[in-house]
Motif scaffolding. Structure first.
Motif, PDB file in Angstrom:
ATOM      1  N   GLU A 222       0.919  -0.993   0.085  1.00 24.68           N
ATOM      2  CA  GLU A 222      -0.091   0.151   0.181  1.00 24.68           C
ATOM      3  C   GLU A 222       0.876   1.228   0.084  1.00 24.68           C
ATOM      4  O   GLU A 222       1.924   1.367   0.990  1.00 24.68           O
ATOM      5  N   LEU A 223       0.670   2.107  -1.280  1.00 28.30           N
ATOM      6  CA  LEU A 223       1.845   3.112  -1.039  1.00 28.30           C
ATOM      7  C   LEU A 223       1.435   4.391  -0.397  1.00 28.30           C
ATOM      8  O   LEU A 223       2.190   4.958   0.583  1.00 28.30           O
ATOM      9  N   PHE A 224       0.225   4.521  -0.228  1.00 27.14           N
ATOM     10  CA  PHE A 224      -0.195   6.042   0.250  1.00 27.14           C
ATOM     11  C   PHE A 224      -1.473   5.765   1.252  1.00 27.14           C
ATOM     12  O   PHE A 224      -2.398   4.841   0.935  1.00 27.14           O
ATOM     13  N   GLU A 228      -2.229  11.120   1.591  1.00 27.38           N
ATOM     14  CA  GLU A 228      -1.216  11.240   0.639  1.00 27.38           C
ATOM     15  C   GLU A 228      -1.704  10.803  -0.741  1.00 27.38           C
ATOM     16  O   GLU A 228      -0.889  11.344  -1.608  1.00 27.38           O
ATOM     17  N   ALA A 259       4.152   4.905 -10.176  1.00 27.11           N
ATOM     18  CA  ALA A 259       3.232   4.580  -8.898  1.00 27.11           C
ATOM     19  C   ALA A 259       1.919   4.560  -9.368  1.00 27.11           C
ATOM     20  O   ALA A 259       0.991   3.831  -8.478  1.00 27.11           O
ATOM     21  N   ALA A 262       1.092   1.062  -9.819  1.00 21.71           N
ATOM     22  CA  ALA A 262       1.280   0.283  -8.494  1.00 21.71           C
ATOM     23  C   ALA A 262      -0.217   0.561  -7.479  1.00 21.71           C
ATOM     24  O   ALA A 262      -0.846  -0.267  -7.162  1.00 21.71           O
TER      25      ALA A 262
ATOM     26  N   LEU B 339      -3.139  20.656   1.004  1.00 22.35           N
ATOM     27  CA  LEU B 339      -2.059  19.619   0.462  1.00 22.35           C
ATOM     28  C   LEU B 339      -0.542  20.286   0.620  1.00 22.35           C
ATOM     29  O   LEU B 339       0.435  19.707  -0.242  1.00 22.35           O
ATOM     30  N   GLN B 344       4.305  15.537   4.696  1.00 21.62           N
ATOM     31  CA  GLN B 344       3.687  14.657   3.908  1.00 21.62           C
ATOM     32  C   GLN B 344       4.235  14.301   2.379  1.00 21.62           C
ATOM     33  O   GLN B 344       4.246  13.509   1.749  1.00 21.62           O
ATOM     34  N   ARG B 347       7.261  12.374   2.031  1.00 18.92           N
ATOM     35  CA  ARG B 347       6.713  11.038   2.264  1.00 18.92           C
ATOM     36  C   ARG B 347       6.221  10.428   0.799  1.00 18.92           C
ATOM     37  O   ARG B 347       6.752   9.376   0.377  1.00 18.92           O
ATOM     38  N   VAL B 348       5.548  11.114   0.089  1.00 15.64           N
ATOM     39  CA  VAL B 348       4.730  10.709  -1.003  1.00 15.64           C
ATOM     40  C   VAL B 348       6.051  10.451  -1.960  1.00 15.64           C
ATOM     41  O   VAL B 348       5.954   9.478  -2.914  1.00 15.64           O
ATOM     42  N   GLU B 351       7.856   7.419  -1.471  1.00 16.39           N
ATOM     43  CA  GLU B 351       7.236   6.337  -2.002  1.00 16.39           C
ATOM     44  C   GLU B 351       7.286   5.917  -3.248  1.00 16.39           C
ATOM     45  O   GLU B 351       7.306   4.932  -3.762  1.00 16.39           O
ATOM     46  N   VAL B 352       6.920   7.187  -3.926  1.00 14.00           N
ATOM     47  CA  VAL B 352       6.714   7.202  -5.602  1.00 14.00           C
ATOM     48  C   VAL B 352       8.061   6.653  -6.228  1.00 14.00           C
ATOM     49  O   VAL B 352       8.104   5.580  -7.000  1.00 14.00           O
ATOM     50  N   SER B 355       8.606   2.965  -5.269  1.00  9.21           N
ATOM     51  CA  SER B 355       7.986   2.153  -6.027  1.00  9.21           C
ATOM     52  C   SER B 355       8.543   1.773  -7.221  1.00  9.21           C
ATOM     53  O   SER B 355       8.448   0.646  -8.165  1.00  9.21           O
ATOM     54  N   TYR B 356       8.810   3.099  -8.029  1.00  9.14           N
ATOM     55  CA  TYR B 356       9.478   3.060  -9.503  1.00  9.14           C
ATOM     56  C   TYR B 356      10.741   1.994  -9.420  1.00  9.14           C
ATOM     57  O   TYR B 356      10.976   1.118 -10.256  1.00  9.14           O
ATOM     58  N   PHE B 359       9.560  -1.734  -9.203  1.00 11.57           N
ATOM     59  CA  PHE B 359       9.136  -2.311 -10.240  1.00 11.57           C
ATOM     60  C   PHE B 359      10.138  -2.107 -11.590  1.00 11.57           C
ATOM     61  O   PHE B 359      10.259  -3.197 -12.152  1.00 11.57           O
TER      62      PHE B 359
END
Ligand SMILES: Nc1ncnc2c1ncn2[C@@H]1O[C@H](COP(=O)(O)OP(=O)(O)OP(=O)(O)O)[C@@H](O)[C@H]1O
Ligand SMILES: Nc1ncnc2c1ncn2[C@@H]1O[C@H](COP(=O)(O)OP(=O)(O)OP(=O)(O)O)[C@@H](O)[C@H]1O
Ligand SMILES: [Mg+2]
Ligand SMILES: [Mg+2]
Lengths: 315, 405
Positions: A222-224, A228, A259, A262, B339, B344, B347-348, B351-352, B355-356, B359
């Protein structure tokens, strides 16, 4: 309900390619790490277990591949030979070839006869108590019921004879939920989930073996969280993306796109997981194993899967 | 991502010729989709048949084995099973296409097909009923795995002989060994002509057990019991009356598979294990002089994942997440104040990037696998990993466009 590793005999099945061998290998490793003497037996073998332990090929006679962990490959002819010798006290002198061939032939017409040699050997190892746990890398969903139901099939088809008289003690072991359990490996996709639900039903109605747990393998992270995800969406707007491109002096678009893929994949998959949870008896635990983004899959992967399995089992 | 077709390399320096699945399907009468388990055989078979029906104005049948429930629904196969059935115009309308031809679909029901076969070949009604009621027969037809492979090929032969269709696209069952169904007809013939079979039958016909078989019977009797052996013999005696029909038919099925009008499409993903299996299968097809028409590489991750410049960006996002977040916060807050939290955003970004890079490991491995592909078919098509399952005609068309060329 007894914990998975307190069982004596665990069959690991699932749709082709979902990760049966990876999970069976990891379960056996995990139990051995906890001080148990474990035998892993590959049935229907493609020799994959050896790959997961990086141990070299395995045969019918078990070999200690890691401390406290023995591996073997099922071979029905060898099993028949052992069976004749040990159970029926029929000495087999010389070649067993023609007899095994004839046996094979009868077995083709009467399912159950071949399977009994496999199940028989496994139950025999349980009864002999040389191991605390026997883990079976079993055939895929399509074949497992035939295998587990073999002793009953023999009971129905074969009215007398020595094989018949041998099935009772096997049934005792298989039917005891404190000793024997089935582990179904599944991925969060449509067909594997369908097959798992169907299988759970058939196992309940056609065999005496208890479904001990369902392993959901290859679960994407779970990414976000929800907030988020809004930030993520905002990053994809033209203004923000242009600024990001400028800051990193490159194109961030494809990285965000990956992303997005995903996130979408995880979302479609979670609907299948919901379906799985609803389709399986609530008392059966679901164990989640993460997707491993590894370059190759060997002992290192097996250790990782074993660790995840341990966390899920929480014991 | 676009479908890719390689140029065919003609053996002895002949002129290169560009073949597409379009061209292949226009010239063949039977297309067999095969490959390892779970890679997309059923989906590819349905998509190919659909494309042929839409584009070629021909009458196309897809003979499917185990479609996902929603796909079966989409093809109007729900609860219909063994009989062929036309996919209704309404389904096409929903998908926004007007087919030039017709798409028909049927699902293979092993038990039903076996029973039909027995009805056809039994010499008389009594034999027929005895076989249908025999417990061993019920075991074979219902559960004996190899019988599934055989019946699929048998059914294909029957439908093809009817000349009802311009093109039949056949899905194959997931087998432990993708070659099983190719060998099935021959194995079935072997089975019924085996010497063992004769051994097994003899002593129950005459009381004379010859010297050669006696040890076998002594052991077999002790293990299985005489009664069971008698059951087995009875079954084989009944079946023998159909032997000629079976062998003849098996041979006809084998001939049909190697006929020039038949081609094989091997489906695989780019994961190592299935791909090795698919390659092995492709080699075996060629060794058996069967026609390898195409390899479809399915569920392939998008190209941008293995792009080195993406790596640089992803690493920057990961390593400089906080710094970048600080710079981006005012921009995001400008659009939606809520936003603009730099923590935050950081963190995003991390994560991005993670994830890249995750993969990417898989995508690069896939690329390497594709580059190492040893077999060169007429057509090599690549289908991307769709973010959702393929369960209706719209989805099938999407996949179909990718393989069509
Ligand atoms: N959690 C995971 N994350 C990523 N890849 C995985 C995971 N589990 C298994 N795999 C990979 O998936 C492939 C199939 O796994 P495995 O061989 O265990 O499946 P299987 O069900 O035993 O297959 P088969 O039906 O062919 O016996 C292997 O390449 C394996 O490395
Ligand atoms: N390109 C794709 N992208 C995403 N999902 C896909 C793709 N192709 C197929 N699928 C999905 O993968 C699953 C398996 O596909 P399919 O049933 O066609 O495989 P199969 O090879 O016939 O499997 P089996 O060996 O079990 O018969 C289905 O849920 C299907 O929707
Ligand atoms: Mg396996
Ligand atoms: Mg299929």
């Amino acid at each position: 309900m007894p914990s998975l590793t307190d069982l004596r005999l665990v069959f690991v099945t699932g749709k082709g390619g979902t990760g049966k061998t990876a999970v069976a290998s990891a379960l056996a490793l995990y139990a051995s790490q906890r001080g148990k003497r474990v035998l892993i037996c590959e049935v229907d073998a493609k020799g994959d277990v050896a790959g997961y332990y990086e141990s070299g090929t395995t045969g019918f006679h078990e070999r200690e591949v890691l401390p406290g962990l023995w591996a073997m490959t099922m071979d029905t002819e060898a099993s028949l030979r052992e069976y004749l010798k040990l159970q029926l006290r029929i000495p087999v002198v010389g070649r067993i070839g023609p007899l095994a061939k004839a046996f094979d032939f009868v077995a083709t017409a009467a399912p159950g006869v071949r399977e009994i040699l496999t199940v028989g050997k496994l139950c025999y190892e349980v009864r002999e108590r040389r191991y605390d746990l026997v883990v079976v890398d079993a055939p895929a969903t399509g074949h497992i019921v035939g295998q587990l139901a073999a002793p009953q099939a023999i009971n129905n088809l074969v009215k007398v004879g020595l094989i018949r008289s041998q099935t009772d003690w096997m049934l005792d072991i298989l039917s005891d939920p404190g000793q024997t359990g089935l582990l179904v490996v599944c991925t969060p996709e449509e067909m594997p989930v369908n097959e798992t639900i169907d299988l759970a039903h058939r196992v309940r109605t056609q065999t005496t073996v208890r479904l001990a747990a369902v392993v959901v393998n290859r679960v994407l992270p779970e990414l976000f969280g929800r907030k988020e995800e809004e930030v993520f969406d905002a990053l994809g707007t033209p203004v923000a993306l242009a600024e990001l491109d400028r800051l990193v002096q490159g194109e961030a678009g494809p990285v965000l796109e990956a992303a997005r893929l995903a996130v979408t994949l995880r979302r479609t998959r979670s609907t299948h997981l919901d379906r799985l949870r609803r389709g399986i008896d609530p008392s059966v635990p679901l164990l989640y194993l993460p997707y491993l983004f590894n370059r190759s899959h060997g002992l290192r992967t097996t250790r990782q899967v074993a660790a995840s399995l341990g966390e899920e089992l929480g014991d | 991502m676009a479908a890719r077709s390689t140029r065919r390399r003609d053996g002895a320096g002949g002129a290169s010729r560009r073949v597409t699945l379009d061209g292949l399907l226009a010239t063949k009468e039977i297309v067999v989709a095969c490959g390892p388990g779970g890679v997309g055989k059923t989906t590819t078979a349905a998509a190919a048949a659909l494309m042929a029906a839409v584009r070629h104005g021909s009458k196309v049948l897809v003979l499917t084995v185990d479609p996902a429930r929603r796909l079966a629904d989409a093809l109007g196969l729900d609860g219909i099973g063994n009989t062929e059935h036309r996919v209704p115009d309404e389904a096409f309308r929903v998908a926004g296409v007007k087919p030039r031809g017709q798409l028909w679909a049927a699902m293979l029901d092993t038990k039903e097909s076996w029973d039909a076969l027995i009805r056809r070949y039994a010499p008389d009604e009594r034999t027929r009923d005895e076989i249908l009621a025999n417990p061993l027969y019920q075991n074979i037809s219902g559960r004996f795995v190899q019988s599934h492979d055989y019946i699929a090929m048998e059914r294909l032969h029957e439908i093809h002989s009817s000349s009802d269709y311009d093109l039949i696209v056949v899905d194959t069952p997931p087998t432990r060994n993708a070659l099983d169904f190719l060998d099935a007809p021959e194995r079935m013939a072997d089975f019924f002509s085996s010497r063992l079979l004769r051994w097994l039958i003899v002593p129950y016909r005459s009381r004379l057990v010859n010297v050669a078989t006696r040890p076998f019977y002594q052991v077999a009797d002790r293990i299985l019991g005489t009664e069971f052996l008698a059951d087995v013999s009875e079954f084989f005696i009944l079946f023998q009356s159909m032997y000629d029909g079976f062998v003849e038919r098996s041979e006809a099925v084998s001939r049909l598979l190697s006929d020039r009008r038949t081609t094989f499409v091997v489906v695989s993903t780019l994961e190592a294990v299935p791909l090795r299996e698919a390659e092995f299968f492709a080699e075996q097809l060629t060794a058996r002089r069967l026609h390898l028409g195409a390899i479809v590489l399915n569920k392939v991750l998008p190209d941008y994942l293995s792009d080195p410049s993406g790596t640089v960006v992803a690493e920057a996002l990961r390593d400089r997440a906080d710094e970048l977040a600080g710079a981006l916060a005012p921009v995001l807050a400008g659009a939606t104040p809520a936003l603009g939290d730099p923590i935050q955003i950081g963190r995003v970004l991390a994560e991005v990037a993670e994830s890249y890079l995750n993969f990417q490991v898989v995508a690069v491995r896939e690329q390497e696998e594709r580059a190492s592909l040893a077999v060169v078919p007429d057509v090599l098509a690549t289908v991307p990993f769709f973010e959702t399952d393929i369960f209706d005609l719209t989805g099938l068309l999407r996949l179909g466009e990718q393989i069509w060329g």
